[in-house]
Design a protein around this motif. Structure first.
Motif, PDB file in Angstrom:
ATOM      1  N   TYR A   1       5.383 -30.277  -0.131  1.00 23.72           N
ATOM      2  CA  TYR A   1       4.670 -30.140  -1.401  1.00 23.72           C
ATOM      3  C   TYR A   1       5.048 -31.280  -2.341  1.00 23.72           C
ATOM      4  O   TYR A   1       4.190 -31.858  -3.007  1.00 23.72           O
ATOM      5  CB  TYR A   1       4.991 -28.784  -2.034  1.00 23.72           C
ATOM      6  N   PHE A   2       6.320 -31.605  -2.396  1.00 26.46           N
ATOM      7  CA  PHE A   2       6.839 -32.652  -3.281  1.00 26.46           C
ATOM      8  C   PHE A   2       6.139 -33.987  -3.026  1.00 26.46           C
ATOM      9  O   PHE A   2       5.711 -34.661  -3.958  1.00 26.46           O
ATOM     10  CB  PHE A   2       8.350 -32.780  -3.062  1.00 26.46           C
ATOM     11  N   TYR A   3       6.014 -34.367  -1.753  1.00 25.53           N
ATOM     12  CA  TYR A   3       5.420 -35.662  -1.426  1.00 25.53           C
ATOM     13  C   TYR A   3       3.899 -35.627  -1.335  1.00 25.53           C
ATOM     14  O   TYR A   3       3.232 -36.571  -1.765  1.00 25.53           O
ATOM     15  CB  TYR A   3       5.984 -36.182  -0.104  1.00 25.53           C
ATOM     16  N   LEU A   4       3.325 -34.568  -0.780  1.00 27.89           N
ATOM     17  CA  LEU A   4       1.896 -34.562  -0.495  1.00 27.89           C
ATOM     18  C   LEU A   4       1.022 -34.061  -1.638  1.00 27.89           C
ATOM     19  O   LEU A   4      -0.122 -34.483  -1.764  1.00 27.89           O
ATOM     20  CB  LEU A   4       1.626 -33.724   0.757  1.00 27.89           C
ATOM     21  N   ILE A   5       1.537 -33.160  -2.471  1.00 29.76           N
ATOM     22  CA  ILE A   5       0.700 -32.550  -3.501  1.00 29.76           C
ATOM     23  C   ILE A   5       1.182 -32.902  -4.903  1.00 29.76           C
ATOM     24  O   ILE A   5       0.399 -33.296  -5.762  1.00 29.76           O
ATOM     25  CB  ILE A   5       0.633 -31.019  -3.311  1.00 29.76           C
ATOM     26  N   ASP A   6       2.469 -32.755  -5.141  1.00 30.93           N
ATOM     27  CA  ASP A   6       3.034 -32.941  -6.481  1.00 30.93           C
ATOM     28  C   ASP A   6       3.126 -34.406  -6.891  1.00 30.93           C
ATOM     29  O   ASP A   6       3.251 -34.710  -8.069  1.00 30.93           O
ATOM     30  CB  ASP A   6       4.420 -32.280  -6.534  1.00 30.93           C
ATOM     31  N   GLY A   7       3.079 -35.297  -5.942  1.00 35.15           N
ATOM     32  CA  GLY A   7       3.186 -36.712  -6.274  1.00 35.15           C
ATOM     33  C   GLY A   7       4.566 -37.095  -6.791  1.00 35.15           C
ATOM     34  O   GLY A   7       4.707 -38.024  -7.579  1.00 35.15           O
ATOM     35  N   ARG A   8       5.573 -36.368  -6.391  1.00 32.54           N
ATOM     36  CA  ARG A   8       6.968 -36.616  -6.762  1.00 32.54           C
ATOM     37  C   ARG A   8       7.208 -36.555  -8.265  1.00 32.54           C
ATOM     38  O   ARG A   8       8.061 -37.234  -8.802  1.00 32.54           O
ATOM     39  CB  ARG A   8       7.461 -37.941  -6.195  1.00 32.54           C
ATOM     40  N   SER A   9       6.442 -35.725  -8.960  1.00 31.53           N
ATOM     41  CA  SER A   9       6.609 -35.639 -10.411  1.00 31.53           C
ATOM     42  C   SER A   9       7.687 -34.635 -10.822  1.00 31.53           C
ATOM     43  O   SER A   9       8.242 -34.741 -11.906  1.00 31.53           O
ATOM     44  CB  SER A   9       5.283 -35.277 -11.084  1.00 31.53           C
TER      45      SER A   9
END
Length: 114
Positions: free
Chosen positions: A47-55
């Protein structure tokens, strides 16, 4: 992740296997559950890398909340204590949950855990 969390789950499974040997049908499955539990909190990296964009740091997602793992340990322990049959999933669930909690302990050494 793999350097610390997998060995912690493996060591925990090796140390506790004798305690549950009568209830455990397969040793490899028991160790596999421990290894899966040790890595499961970091599935939030998808989720962190694919959806949240590391925000948002991935330690702020619910798989990294210790209360989640404490509740899973409590549920697995209650299954283990209240078991009616000899073969049960409770030891597997317990080793999974405790390995996930060990992940939290290891992460708390190097980062923030909420």
């Amino acid at each position: 992740m793999i350097v610390a969390h997998l060995p912690a789950g493996y060591i925990f499974a090796r140390l506790t296997h004798a305690r549950f040997a009568a209830a455990i049908g397969r040793y490899r499955l028991y160790v596999g559950c421990a290894l899966a539990g040790a890595l499961t909190p970091d599935l939030d990296l998808l989720y962190f890398y694919l959806i949240d964009g590391r925000s948002t740091h991935h330690h702020k997602y619910f798989p990294h909340f210790p209360i989640v793992w404490v509740l899973l340990i409590a549920a697995a322990a209650s299954l283990l204590l209240g078991r009616r049959t000899r073969l049960t999933v409770a030891p597997y669930a317990l080793v999974f949950a405790v390995s996930g909690f060990l992940h939290m302990l290891l992460d708390s050494v190097v980062g923030d855990i909420w």
